[in-house]
Design an enzyme around this catalytic site. Structure first.
Site, mmCIF file in Angstrom:
data_model
loop_
_atom_site.group_PDB
_atom_site.id
_atom_site.type_symbol
_atom_site.label_atom_id
_atom_site.label_comp_id
_atom_site.label_asym_id
_atom_site.label_seq_id
_atom_site.Cartn_x
_atom_site.Cartn_y
_atom_site.Cartn_z
ATOM 1 N N LYS A 72 0.855 -1.186 0.000
ATOM 2 C CA LYS A 72 0.000 0.000 0.000
ATOM 3 C C LYS A 72 0.889 1.232 0.000
ATOM 4 O O LYS A 72 1.974 1.222 0.590
ATOM 5 C CB LYS A 72 -0.896 0.038 1.241
ATOM 6 C CG LYS A 72 -2.205 0.767 1.040
ATOM 7 C CD LYS A 72 -3.253 -0.174 0.447
ATOM 8 C CE LYS A 72 -4.636 0.407 0.390
ATOM 9 N NZ LYS A 72 -5.633 -0.600 -0.004
ATOM 10 N N VAL A 171 -17.297 3.517 -4.121
ATOM 11 C CA VAL A 171 -17.831 2.156 -4.077
ATOM 12 C C VAL A 171 -19.202 2.145 -3.390
ATOM 13 O O VAL A 171 -20.167 1.578 -3.903
ATOM 14 C CB VAL A 171 -16.858 1.196 -3.358
ATOM 15 C CG1 VAL A 171 -17.452 -0.203 -3.287
ATOM 16 C CG2 VAL A 171 -15.511 1.159 -4.096
ATOM 17 N N GLY A 172 -19.295 2.802 -2.234
ATOM 18 C CA GLY A 172 -20.541 2.786 -1.463
ATOM 19 C C GLY A 172 -21.712 3.359 -2.252
ATOM 20 O O GLY A 172 -22.834 2.835 -2.200
HETATM 21 N N1 PHE Z 1 -7.932 0.117 -3.672
HETATM 22 C C1 PHE Z 1 -7.686 -1.157 -4.275
HETATM 23 C C2 PHE Z 1 -7.800 -2.217 -3.205
HETATM 24 O O1 PHE Z 1 -7.713 -1.926 -2.029
HETATM 25 C C3 PHE Z 1 -6.311 -1.135 -4.849
HETATM 26 C C4 PHE Z 1 -6.133 -1.594 -6.236
HETATM 27 C C5 PHE Z 1 -7.142 -1.621 -7.179
HETATM 28 C C6 PHE Z 1 -4.903 -2.005 -6.599
HETATM 29 C C7 PHE Z 1 -6.909 -2.067 -8.430
HETATM 30 C C8 PHE Z 1 -4.649 -2.467 -7.857
HETATM 31 C C9 PHE Z 1 -5.666 -2.488 -8.766
HETATM 32 O O2 PHE Z 1 -7.988 -3.376 -3.497
#
Ligand code: PHE
Length: 315
Positions: A72, A171-172
């Site tokens: 991350k 998303v929500g």
């Molecule tokens: N925010 C996404 C997750 O937590 C991160 C992500 C999405 C990474 C798409 C790579 C590709 O899963």
């Protein structure tokens, strides 16, 4: 115990901001995980978040059966600081340089506070970035696919009619729209009061975050930041089940036992929230068609059903 493969903390040379890249594991393959650009009380809080979120990405990739580990990136904004376009670009280029220095051990993507246009900026400095806009050769916004994965997960609670969606971010909001479209009874909340208009347009009941969390519904859908399920909160819950995309919903793993003791079925966010990475890595790395990748996202329903079956067995 320190379980991370590598953690990079630097002061962005352009932005002056703390740039944290946490690579939790590469045991299964390249570490993946989004770039979070948000406010923290202090950079150490950003570091804590990056450490926790990257470890959760390892679990998410593994449970989704992907040949990836977890990582991350956190760009930690000090309280009260907002970025203009130039400042945002500087911060993203700084993150891109930090990621480039890892030579492909880790690839990033969008997360809280970032989207496809930001991935294009990061791509100026490193090829290891998912979800650039489709017109620029990426797989585009991952949030609709994450939302589709949540819907697949919710199909495990077939008789559920009422839902409380906590957080109307990218998303929500989509989950709330899809649920409203299916005729569900909805309670929604967001810290951003301007989302109230969305609630009205969906025919949803607007509530404050605390009331939404403890609403009497079939399924609570945490779709905002993590840590909402704590030993103090569990006794106040009035939902029958919990399934949502927010990362790290439990404050600690032991809180899952408290939920179980109350008879509340909890769908691990590591399973529920995997739609984005399943889709993006499928299309961008494994040359799946969008339809094939979406079918794999729908497979989250089977993954969760199998998990719930084993969780329901007496211990
Ligand atoms: N925010 C996404 C997750 O937590 C991160 C992500 C999405 C990474 C798409 C790579 C590709 O899963």
């Amino acid at each position: 115990m320190f379980t991370h493969r590598r953690v990079l903390i630097s002061r962005g040379p352009r932005s002056g901001l703390p740039i944290i890249v946490a690579v939790h594991s590469t045991d299964r393959g390249q570490a993946i995980g989004g770039c979070r650009l948000t406010t923290y009380a202090g950079w150490r809080d950003g570091l804590d978040d990056a450490l926790r979120l990257s470890a959760a990405m390892t679990g998410k990739a593994a449970r989704a059966g992907l040949p990836h580990g977890g990582g991350k990136t956190v760009i930690a904004l000090p309280p009260g600081v907002t970025l203009d376009d130039a400042g945002r670009r500087d911060a993203l280029l700084d993150a891109g340089d930090a990621i480039a220095g890892l030579d492909g051990e880790y690839a990033t993507g969008p997360d809280v506070g970032t989207g496809p246009a930001d991935m294009l900026t990061i791509a100026e400095r490193t090829p290891y970035v998912f979800c650039r806009p489709v017109e620029s050769g990426g797989s585009g916004d991952s949030s609709p696919h994450t939302a589709d994965g949540v819907m697949a997960a919710l199909s495990c609670f077939g008789s559920a009619r009422s839902f409380a969606v906590l957080g109307l971010g990218r998303v929500g909001e989509r989950v709330a729209r899809l649920l409203a479209g299916s005729g569900a009874t909805l309670i929604v909340s967001d810290v951003d009061q301007s989302k109230r208009a969305l609630a009205d347009s969906l025919g949803a009941t607007w509530a404050g975050p605390a009331d939404c969390l403890t609403a009497e519904v079939d399924v609570l859908v945490p779709a905002a930041l993590g840590g909402v399920l704590t030993p103090a909160v569990v006794p106040t819950l009035r939902c029958a089940a919990i399934a949502g995309p927010a990362n790290n919903q439990l404050d600690s793993p032991a809180t899952a036992d408290l939920l179980r003791a109350r008879g509340i079925r909890w769908a691990p966010d590591e399973i529920v929230s995997a739609g984005g990475i399943i889709y993006a890595t499928g299309v961008e790395l494994r040359h799946e068609t969008p339809a094939q990748a979406s079918a794999r996202v729908a497979g989250i329903g089977d993954t969760l059903a199998a998990h719930l079956r084993s969780a329901d067995l007496p211990k």
